[in-house]
Design a protein around this motif. Structure first.
Motif, mmCIF file in Angstrom:
data_model
loop_
_atom_site.group_PDB
_atom_site.id
_atom_site.type_symbol
_atom_site.label_atom_id
_atom_site.label_comp_id
_atom_site.label_asym_id
_atom_site.label_seq_id
_atom_site.Cartn_x
_atom_site.Cartn_y
_atom_site.Cartn_z
ATOM 1 N N VAL A 152 0.860 -1.184 0.000
ATOM 2 C CA VAL A 152 0.000 0.000 0.000
ATOM 3 C C VAL A 152 0.891 1.227 0.000
ATOM 4 O O VAL A 152 1.789 1.360 0.836
ATOM 5 C CB VAL A 152 -0.935 0.037 1.220
ATOM 6 C CG1 VAL A 152 -1.574 1.426 1.357
ATOM 7 C CG2 VAL A 152 -2.031 -1.000 1.087
ATOM 8 N N MET A 153 0.667 2.102 -0.948
ATOM 9 C CA MET A 153 1.392 3.364 -1.060
ATOM 10 C C MET A 153 0.488 4.470 -0.514
ATOM 11 O O MET A 153 -0.600 4.691 -1.042
ATOM 12 C CB MET A 153 1.756 3.640 -2.516
ATOM 13 C CG MET A 153 2.595 2.546 -3.144
ATOM 14 S SD MET A 153 2.713 2.669 -4.970
ATOM 15 C CE MET A 153 3.581 4.248 -5.147
ATOM 16 N N ALA A 154 0.943 5.162 0.519
ATOM 17 C CA ALA A 154 0.140 6.207 1.149
ATOM 18 C C ALA A 154 0.830 7.555 1.002
ATOM 19 O O ALA A 154 2.054 7.656 1.108
ATOM 20 C CB ALA A 154 -0.079 5.897 2.627
ATOM 21 N N VAL A 185 0.707 5.090 -8.513
ATOM 22 C CA VAL A 185 0.128 3.753 -8.347
ATOM 23 C C VAL A 185 -0.198 3.149 -9.710
ATOM 24 O O VAL A 185 0.111 1.977 -9.986
ATOM 25 C CB VAL A 185 -1.129 3.811 -7.457
ATOM 26 C CG1 VAL A 185 -1.892 2.490 -7.511
ATOM 27 C CG2 VAL A 185 -0.733 4.135 -6.014
ATOM 28 N N GLN A 186 -0.827 3.934 -10.571
ATOM 29 C CA GLN A 186 -1.168 3.444 -11.907
ATOM 30 C C GLN A 186 0.077 3.045 -12.686
ATOM 31 O O GLN A 186 0.082 2.034 -13.403
ATOM 32 C CB GLN A 186 -1.943 4.524 -12.669
ATOM 33 C CG GLN A 186 -3.344 4.765 -12.135
ATOM 34 C CD GLN A 186 -4.025 5.947 -12.799
ATOM 35 O OE1 GLN A 186 -3.467 6.565 -13.718
ATOM 36 N NE2 GLN A 186 -5.223 6.287 -12.342
ATOM 37 N N ASP A 194 2.103 -5.315 -7.531
ATOM 38 C CA ASP A 194 0.902 -5.443 -6.708
ATOM 39 C C ASP A 194 0.861 -4.314 -5.680
ATOM 40 O O ASP A 194 1.309 -4.466 -4.541
ATOM 41 C CB ASP A 194 0.912 -6.803 -6.011
ATOM 42 C CG ASP A 194 -0.471 -7.212 -5.515
ATOM 43 O OD1 ASP A 194 -1.418 -6.410 -5.650
ATOM 44 O OD2 ASP A 194 -0.596 -8.339 -4.996
ATOM 45 N N VAL A 195 0.347 -3.164 -6.102
ATOM 46 C CA VAL A 195 0.313 -1.987 -5.239
ATOM 47 C C VAL A 195 -1.076 -1.374 -5.249
ATOM 48 O O VAL A 195 -1.875 -1.591 -6.160
ATOM 49 C CB VAL A 195 1.349 -0.928 -5.676
ATOM 50 C CG1 VAL A 195 2.759 -1.506 -5.654
ATOM 51 C CG2 VAL A 195 1.017 -0.377 -7.060
ATOM 52 N N PHE A 196 -1.339 -0.580 -4.217
ATOM 53 C CA PHE A 196 -2.626 0.082 -4.051
ATOM 54 C C PHE A 196 -2.358 1.413 -3.355
ATOM 55 O O PHE A 196 -1.419 1.532 -2.575
ATOM 56 C CB PHE A 196 -3.552 -0.791 -3.195
ATOM 57 C CG PHE A 196 -4.934 -0.231 -2.990
ATOM 58 C CD1 PHE A 196 -5.872 -0.311 -3.995
ATOM 59 C CD2 PHE A 196 -5.288 0.355 -1.784
ATOM 60 C CE1 PHE A 196 -7.161 0.193 -3.810
ATOM 61 C CE2 PHE A 196 -6.564 0.860 -1.587
ATOM 62 C CZ PHE A 196 -7.505 0.776 -2.604
ATOM 63 N N GLN A 234 -7.699 1.129 6.234
ATOM 64 C CA GLN A 234 -7.885 0.841 4.815
ATOM 65 C C GLN A 234 -6.772 -0.062 4.285
ATOM 66 O O GLN A 234 -7.019 -0.962 3.477
ATOM 67 C CB GLN A 234 -7.915 2.143 4.011
ATOM 68 C CG GLN A 234 -9.169 2.971 4.191
ATOM 69 C CD GLN A 234 -9.129 4.253 3.376
ATOM 70 O OE1 GLN A 234 -8.080 4.877 3.233
ATOM 71 N NE2 GLN A 234 -10.269 4.655 2.840
ATOM 72 N N SER A 235 -5.561 0.169 4.745
ATOM 73 C CA SER A 235 -4.429 -0.618 4.286
ATOM 74 C C SER A 235 -4.572 -2.071 4.707
ATOM 75 O O SER A 235 -4.386 -2.992 3.897
ATOM 76 C CB SER A 235 -3.120 -0.042 4.848
ATOM 77 O OG SER A 235 -2.918 1.280 4.395
#
Length: 256
Positions: free
Chosen positions: A40-42, A53-54, A62-64, A82-83
């Motif tokens: 997860v990238m915050a 992210v895109q 595999d990132v969000f 959320q993560s």
């Protein structure tokens, strides 16, 4: 993307990286995903985060993305929740987000409002994000926290007082958290990069870039890939008996 880590050291790991829209945080996300982790990238920069992210998803990583404001406790908790929900669990946390461009002023010129903001994000935000993730890291059984410090706090960089003080606090906090989290089998370590070529260091005067370059044992510019390997190590099984430690990664500019 400068990351060179591409192995399976982190296969199956679920990791949250703050400040991941650009700079070192972005490179950490790349390295962790290439090492097999789900990431997860915050970041507070929502538009840039979405683009980053895109970009990585298009590369098959595999990132969000999750937006977060490290100065807002409610936002921090929401990010952690959320993560964990997206990842399904949480094995690692990289506290990278920080206010860096707060220099150029002497101790007499520094605005107390800037001091407060830097401390609020760099120190308080790191503390609150770590505690917000504690239960998920504990449930993992192999939880690991990596706090980004800075070698500026090791040599006392001038005209950068708020940032230097905040990173000194992160280093001290790392030791205390390591003792508190140890019974839950969570490691907590800090990594102190030297001056690295990323967007956040573009404001740094040329004379300081030259100082680092000329006084490093390894006489070259430091790039993000130089730091990524240390982060992967600290999150992997290779470092399960390492906690409460500070690892300077600066080419020998500062040596412990």
């Amino acid at each position: 993307m400068n990351s060179t880590v591409s192995n399976n050291l982190l296969a199956g790991r679920r990791i949250l990286v703050t400040g991941a829209a650009r700079g070192l945080g972005f490179e950490f996300a790349v390295a962790l995903a290439k090492a097999g982790a789900k990431v997860v990238m915050a970041d507070i920069l929502a538009d840039l985060l979405a683009s980053s992210v895109q970009r990585l998803q298009a590369d098959g990583l595999d990132v969000f993305g999750v937006t977060v404001d490290l100065a807002d406790q409610a936002s921090i908790k929401q990010c952690a929740d959320q993560s964990v929900a997206w990842l399904g669990a949480l094995d690692g946390l990289v506290n990278n987000a920080a206010i860096t461009n707060s220099g150029g002023k002497t101790a007499f010129e520094l605005d107390p409002k800037v001091w407060d903001l830097v401390m609020n994000v760099n120190v308080r935000g790191t503390w609150l994000m770590t505690t917000a993730c504690h239960e998920a890291l504990k449930a993992s059984g192999r939880g690991a926290v990596v706090n980004l410090a800075s070698d500026t706090a090791l040599w006392g960089a001038p005209n950068l007082l708020a940032y230097v003080a905040s990173k000194g606090a992160v280093t001290a906090m790392t030791k205390s958290l390591a003792r508190e989290f140890g019974p839950d089998n969570i490691t907590v370590n800090a990594i102190a990069p030297g001056l690295t070529l990323v967007e956040a260091t573009e404001y740094v005067p040329e004379h300081r870039h030259k100082l680092y370059h000329d006084q490093r044992a390894l006489s070259r510019e430091q790039v993000p890939a130089d730091v990524s390997g240390a982060v992967v190590f600290a999150l992997s099984d290779l470092s399960r008996f390492v906690t409460g430690q500070l690892l300077p990664v600066n080419g020998g500019f500062v040596m412990n």
